[in-house]
Design a protein around this motif. Structure first.
Motif, short mmCIF file in Angstrom:
data_model
loop_
_atom_site.label_atom_id
_atom_site.label_comp_id
_atom_site.label_asym_id
_atom_site.label_seq_id
_atom_site.Cartn_x
_atom_site.Cartn_y
_atom_site.Cartn_z
N GLN A 258 -14.78 -2.61 2.94
CA GLN A 258 -13.46 -2.00 3.04
C GLN A 258 -13.37 -1.04 4.22
N TYR A 259 -14.45 -0.33 4.52
CA TYR A 259 -14.43 0.60 5.66
C TYR A 259 -14.31 -0.17 6.98
N LEU A 260 -14.94 -1.31 7.06
CA LEU A 260 -14.81 -2.12 8.27
C LEU A 260 -13.37 -2.57 8.48
N LYS A 261 -12.65 -2.79 7.40
CA LYS A 261 -11.23 -3.12 7.51
C LYS A 261 -10.47 -1.96 8.16
N VAL A 262 -10.85 -0.73 7.79
CA VAL A 262 -10.23 0.45 8.38
C VAL A 262 -10.47 0.48 9.89
N LEU A 263 -11.70 0.21 10.30
CA LEU A 263 -12.03 0.22 11.73
C LEU A 263 -11.31 -0.89 12.49
N LYS A 264 -11.24 -2.06 11.90
CA LYS A 264 -10.67 -3.21 12.60
C LYS A 264 -9.14 -3.20 12.63
N PHE A 265 -8.54 -2.75 11.52
CA PHE A 265 -7.09 -2.92 11.38
C PHE A 265 -6.33 -1.61 11.16
N GLY A 266 -7.06 -0.50 11.01
CA GLY A 266 -6.39 0.80 10.90
C GLY A 266 -5.78 1.10 9.55
N TYR A 267 -6.16 0.35 8.54
CA TYR A 267 -5.72 0.65 7.18
C TYR A 267 -6.81 0.24 6.21
N GLY A 268 -6.77 0.80 5.00
CA GLY A 268 -7.84 0.53 4.06
C GLY A 268 -7.36 0.27 2.65
N ARG A 269 -8.25 0.58 1.70
CA ARG A 269 -7.99 0.25 0.29
C ARG A 269 -6.81 1.04 -0.27
N ALA A 270 -6.65 2.29 0.15
CA ALA A 270 -5.54 3.08 -0.37
C ALA A 270 -4.20 2.44 0.00
N THR A 271 -4.11 1.90 1.22
CA THR A 271 -2.88 1.21 1.61
C THR A 271 -2.64 -0.02 0.74
N ASP A 272 -3.69 -0.81 0.50
CA ASP A 272 -3.54 -1.98 -0.37
C ASP A 272 -3.01 -1.58 -1.73
N HIS A 273 -3.63 -0.54 -2.31
CA HIS A 273 -3.23 -0.12 -3.66
C HIS A 273 -1.84 0.49 -3.66
N ALA A 274 -1.52 1.27 -2.63
CA ALA A 274 -0.20 1.89 -2.55
C ALA A 274 0.90 0.84 -2.42
N CYS A 275 0.65 -0.17 -1.58
CA CYS A 275 1.65 -1.23 -1.41
C CYS A 275 1.86 -1.97 -2.73
N ASP B 134 1.45 -0.71 -5.72
CA ASP B 134 2.14 0.18 -6.64
C ASP B 134 3.60 0.38 -6.25
N ILE B 135 3.91 0.35 -4.96
CA ILE B 135 5.31 0.41 -4.53
C ILE B 135 6.06 -0.84 -5.02
N ARG B 136 5.46 -1.99 -4.80
CA ARG B 136 6.13 -3.24 -5.20
C ARG B 136 6.33 -3.33 -6.71
N ASN B 137 5.40 -2.74 -7.46
CA ASN B 137 5.50 -2.80 -8.92
C ASN B 137 6.27 -1.62 -9.51
N GLY B 138 6.83 -0.77 -8.64
CA GLY B 138 7.66 0.32 -9.12
C GLY B 138 6.91 1.50 -9.69
N ARG B 139 5.62 1.59 -9.40
CA ARG B 139 4.83 2.70 -9.93
C ARG B 139 4.81 3.91 -9.00
N LEU B 140 5.10 3.68 -7.72
CA LEU B 140 5.17 4.75 -6.74
C LEU B 140 6.40 4.56 -5.87
N THR B 141 7.00 5.68 -5.45
CA THR B 141 7.99 5.59 -4.40
C THR B 141 7.25 5.49 -3.06
N ARG B 142 7.96 5.11 -2.03
CA ARG B 142 7.34 4.97 -0.72
C ARG B 142 6.84 6.33 -0.21
N GLU B 143 7.59 7.38 -0.48
CA GLU B 143 7.18 8.71 -0.02
C GLU B 143 5.96 9.20 -0.80
#
Length: 374
Positions: free
Chosen positions: A283-300, A302-311
């Protein structure tokens, strides 16, 4: 970096596309999936699952009625949970491909307590560590063939034990907007394996050809083609029951599933990726290669499932996503694989994307205006 106007997925994600309104393909696929899910008769699908399970039980197989691949995570505990009511002889198969954590060992130990037999397979280590090094050094993916073994080895077991049914977890082709043929089916095929288990087609045959390793030594890392013509049926449980991470967490907790006391490194969740350490390197290599990691995956998600707002999601991603890899993971990994720390860190740096990352006056790496335009 540009970000999806609905979630927080950046345009650096491989294969992602945006429509004219700036909505990413994953969000568009999620909308389509919800329309599709709304049209599913789940009772009819559960009845179909009942028929499949009872048919397997009627075969009177010599040893086991059903096989379930397990990690000890919440999803695999849920897979076993759904089978308990049938009074089956269940074989759970765990592929121990890396560095298990204490909490991972505890959660895996719950499987036989639930009522399943458990086999833990540990591959031959000289070859396996070489494969990890190939994946890391050449492709920035230490799980390159570990991931194919996770999917392939249990199928080999089912064939060897003449087990009539294999119950898999989620169909990632459906969950992550795969093309319709593999997304909407309920069986694993060679086509599915090559696209979703292998990293860009880099499977056992690819490694055998490019690194002079006899394919006979890599069979268990590969899909057994004979299973598609055999009497063993493979099914994704997510086809028959709506796949819900939070629901699975509640089910797993009923059996004593443990979570971390605090969020895991690189995300805000405390129950994902906690059973094994090498995946954090991945997962850390994904951060280095693409500039995003596991928190982004989980946040996206949760946003789609209505558990979090975008902010709300932006706050969590800023706090967790770009955290450096800690010695808790580094020390065990380099000891296991056989690297000096400086060598390992140099390998990681080789995969840092300099179009995304910049070095500041303090000599520290950062992503300019991270989420500032999101």
């Amino acid at each position: 970096m540009k970000y999806c106007s609905e979630c927080l997925m950046p345009d650096t994600k491989p294969y992602v596309q945006f429509d004219r309104d700036g909505v990413c393909s994953a969000c568009l696929a999620h909308r389509q999936k919800n329309v599709y899910l709304d049209g599913i008769d789940w009772e009819e699908r559960e009845n179909l699952f009942n028929e499949i399970v009872l048919d397997a039980k009627s075969k009177n197989a010599p040893f086991y009625d059903v096989l379930v691949p397990v990690s000890g995570g919440k999803d695999s505990i849920t897979q076993v949970h759904y089978l308990l009511k049938y009074d089956l002889r269940i074989l759970a198969v765990n592929v121990d491909y890396g560095i298990k954590t204490e909490i991972g060992r505890h959660n895996l130990s719950l499987i036989p307590e639930m009522g399943a037999n458990l086999i833990i397979y540990r591959p031959e280590q000289q070859l396996h560590k070489r494969l990890i090094r190939i994946g890391l050094e050449e492709y920035g993916d230490p799980d390159l063939l570990s991931h194919t073994m996770l999917h392939g080895y249990p199928l080999h077991c089912a064939l060897q034990f003449n087990i009539p049914l294999v119950v898999l977890g989620e169909n990632s082709a459906f969950e992550y907007s795969g093309e319709s043929k593999t997304a909407q089916g309920y069986s694993m095929t060679r086509e599915w394996f090559s696209k979703y288990a292998a990293n860009q087609g880099r499977d056992a045959s690819f490694v055998s050809r490019h690194y002079d390793i006899p394919i006979s030594r890599l069979r268990l890392y590969d899909f057994p083609d004979e299973i598609e013509q055999s009497k063993t049926k493979t099914v994704f449980l997510s086809y028959f029951y709506h796949w819900d991470s939070e629901k699975h967490l509640d089910i797993a907790r009923q059996y004593g599933f443990k979570t971390l006391d605090a969020p895991g490194e690189g995300t805000y969740r405390n129950y994902v990726g906690i059973d094994e350490k090498i995946n954090r390197i991945h997962q850390y290599l994904k951060v280095l290669k693409f500039g995003y990691g596991r928190a982004t995956d989980h946040a996206c998600e949760d946003i789609r499932n209505g558990r979090l707002t975008r902010e709300e999601a932006k706050i969590l991603v800023k706090e967790h996503d770009l955290k450096n890899l800690s010695d808790y993971f580094i020390d065990d990994f380099i000891h296991y694989v056989g690297y000096e720390k400086d060598t390992f860190l140099a390998i990681l740096e080789k995969f840092r994307n300099h179009n995304t990352w910049k070095k500041g006056e303090d000599n520290q790496w950062y992503i300019p205006n991270h989420l500032g335009q999101a």
